[in-house]
Design a protein around this motif. Structure first.
Motif, short mmCIF file in Angstrom:
data_model
loop_
_atom_site.label_atom_id
_atom_site.label_comp_id
_atom_site.label_asym_id
_atom_site.label_seq_id
_atom_site.Cartn_x
_atom_site.Cartn_y
_atom_site.Cartn_z
N VAL A 1 -2.04 3.22 -0.47
CA VAL A 1 -2.20 4.67 -0.29
C VAL A 1 -3.64 4.96 0.16
N ILE B 1 3.39 9.10 -3.09
CA ILE B 1 3.99 8.35 -1.98
C ILE B 1 5.33 7.74 -2.39
N HIS B 2 5.41 7.26 -3.62
CA HIS B 2 6.66 6.67 -4.10
C HIS B 2 7.75 7.74 -4.14
N ALA C 1 -0.29 7.14 -6.09
CA ALA C 1 0.81 6.18 -5.90
C ALA C 1 2.15 6.89 -6.10
N LEU D 1 4.28 -3.65 0.84
CA LEU D 1 3.61 -2.74 -0.09
C LEU D 1 2.80 -1.76 0.72
N VAL D 2 2.90 -0.48 0.39
CA VAL D 2 2.07 0.52 1.07
C VAL D 2 0.79 0.72 0.26
N ASP E 1 7.60 0.72 -2.52
CA ASP E 1 6.64 0.10 -3.43
C ASP E 1 5.25 0.37 -2.85
N CYS E 2 4.30 0.73 -3.70
CA CYS E 2 2.98 1.10 -3.18
C CYS E 2 1.91 0.99 -4.26
#
Ligand code: IMP
Length: 196
Positions: free
Chosen positions: A7, A57-58, A54, A4-5, A64-65
């Motif tokens: 942010v 970035i997605h 989110a 998972l990132v 997934d973040c």
């Protein structure tokens, strides 16, 4: 393990979140995926800004973040500074500037109720989820304590005699807005990883 990132590039937030949900997934930072631009927080509320970060970035990386956004809502100020908490005293100002401006705005005010609210937006398998944590308290009349950051020296949670800045990080995290929102995220991920 799932990746998972988060942010953020805030090292303090990263280590805090890794402690809480590191057993369920590998947490990467924006630096880890090579993203080093600013994402402008243009939404009118915390939910909107967390989702906006989110989704940004997605959309770009397909990962997934999750992203978080926090605000301090003061009753006597109609919920201000709220979503503008980071730049209450203006752009390029310090935490101390924000604290001083808020103390001035509350000068002579007897209604001192306030709350910190954190929203976390998670995008997992192309679906988005929101988690929230809040802590009720009051704005003190003067600064107290040296720990923490932001408005900590002038926020006293209802269940304590101490301001956030008079607490250890552990004490604060156990009752704080961000601590509670993170626990909600943790419970969700615990269920997902069990079922998945
Ligand atoms: P962010 O969304 O986490 O970046 O938070 C926005 C602003 O709210 C920060 O710049 C701080 O001024 C304030 N803030 C957020 N969390 C806290 C906290 O735990 N204590 C005090 N101030 C906070």
């Amino acid at each position: 393990m799932k990746e998972l990132v988060f942010v953020t590039n805030n090292k303090h937030k990263l280590s805090e979140i890794r402690q809480i949900i590191g057993q369920y997934c590998i947490i990467k930072s924006l630096g880890d995926i090579g993203f080093n631009e600013e994402i402008e927080e243009t939404a009118p509320d915390l939910e909107g800004n967390a989702l906006l970060k989110a989704r940004h970035i997605h959309d770009r990386y397909g990962v997934d973040c999750f992203a978080d956004d926090t605000g301090l809502e003061v009753d006597a100020l109609g919920g201000a500074p709220g979503v503008y908490s980071a730049r209450y005293a203006g752009e390029n100002t310090t935490y101390a500037d924000n604290v001083n401006k808020l103390l001035e705005a509350m000068d002579g005010e007897t209604r001192r109720g306030a709350r910190f609210r954190t929203v976390i937006a998670l995008i997992l398998d192309n679906k988005s989820y929101l988690f929230e944590g809040q802590v009720d308290g009051e704005i003190t009349t003067e600064q107290r304590g040296e720990t923490g950051f932001g408005y900590d020296p002038i926020f006293r949670p209802l269940q304590s005699e101490k301001s956030f800045a008079e607490m250890t990080a552990e004490e604060k995290n156990s009752i704080s807005h961000r601590g509670r929102a993170t626990q909600e995220l943790r419970s969700f991920l615990a269920r997902e990883t069990k079922e998945g």
